[in-house]
Design an enzyme around this catalytic site. Structure first.
Site: not given
Ligand code: DGY
Length: 324
Positions: A159, A243, A272, A290
């Site tokens: 998506r 990620r 992080e 992030h």
């Molecule tokens: C997620 O939703 O996986 C994001 O990294 C945080 O919005």
């Protein structure tokens, strides 16, 4: 009055969703937003009907397998669920849900922001102005890289990648290429006139920008390492909103130090909130903390999605976003 189910929210959520949650559940909030310890998470799973963690909470096998576990559902606030031991949840019959769709466009916007920011040297330029170093326009001042017409290589075609493809293709006339062994939708491929590649190496070699959009799994951890970075063009950029652990940060530092790639735009990191200090020295790295889904609208929508998932679960229905 029927007794309300007890739910625990691990971090501060937008006020509106906290209020909504309180209408239907007996809610314990984390008003101070201090991350919970493993022991606190363990207590929570043992004493609440639902645990509502987010991507910063590590919900390990030790926690899920607790002998005294009361919670039957973990409603994650986030689309990514690599913070939860999914195998353990499966084994222990715990339902896990996530929050897809509602953050797609905002995360894609951040990917575009990183792409534009690093290629057009936005953060360098901003500091330049703020530090009063700017002495005026000149033909060779802070020249960046043109975006229009360039090739964007997407790793993963889910998506968020599709939303990035849409913005890049229709907004910036970029050519779209991708590598995703699981993606077979020819209609979507045609929509962006996209070129599929059968190997990551081929995609890396033909892209001016490489943007990561795969989940963090055993397969993808460390996918972008010195070997794969070496397959990219010297003039190309790496963008990561997926990620942090998909990229071996130390290898990215080596690649940047040796001019193997031209720059990087990063919204996510291996450990992080600690960012490899070596990354901070590069002017050609555009860094964000992030922020992919960080808009008021999206964070509210994510919370509402968690609420919808647990409401369905406690009403004996299948939660919309059930992962296991
Ligand atoms: C997620 O939703 O996986 C994001 O990294 C945080 O919005």
């Amino acid at each position: 009055m029927t007794q309300k189910f007890k739910v625990l929210v691990t971090r501060k959520w937008p006020n509106l969703v906290e209020k909504k949650l309180e209408e239907s559940f007996d809610v314990t909030l984390n008003k101070n937003d201090i991350p919970m310890t493993e022991e606190e998470l363990m207590n929570a799973i043992n004493n609440f009907d639902a645990l509502l963690p987010t991507v910063t909470d590590k919900i390990s096998d030790k926690i899920i397998s607790s002998n005294n576990r009361k919670a039957k559902i973990i409603g994650n606030f986030g689309v990514g669920f690599n913070n939860i031991d999914i195998e353990s949840a499966k084994k222990n019959g715990v339902v896990v849900t996530n929050t897809p769709e509602v953050l797609t466009h905002c995360t894609a916007d951040i990917a575009m922001l990183l792409l534009l920011g690093v290629a057009r040297r936005a953060s360098e330029g901003e500091f330049h102005v703020r530090k009063k170093e700017w002495v005026g326009w000149r033909p060779t001042h802070m020249m960046g890289t043109k975006i229009t017409g360039k090739t964007l290589g997407l790793v993963g075609m889910g998506r968020i990648a599709q939303a990035v493809a849409y913005k890049a293709h229709f907004g910036f006339d970029m050519k779209i290429a991708y590598f995703d062994p699981y993606f077979k939708n020819d209609e979507i491929r045609k929509k962006f006139d996209a070129t599929p590649f059968n190997s990551l190496e081929e995609l890396l070699g033909c892209s001016d920008f490489v943007s990561l959009h795969c989940p963090s799994t055993k397969e993808t951890k460390g996918l972008i390492n010195l070997d794969s970075l070496s397959k990219m063009n010297k003039s190309s950029y790496l963008i990561n909103t997926a990620r942090g652990d998909i990229v071996v940060e130390e290898d990215l530092v080596t690649a940047l130090d040796n001019g193997i790639i031209k720059g990087a735009g990063l919204d996510v990191f291996e450990a992080e909130p600690n960012v490899n200090p070596k990354l901070l020295k590069f002017k050609n790295v555009f860094l964000l903390p992030h922020l992919g889904s960080a808009t008021e609208e999206t964070r509210e929508a994510m919370g509402m999605r968690v609420l919808e998932n647990i409401s369905k679960f406690f009403n004996g229905k299948e939660p919309t976003d059930r992962v296991v």
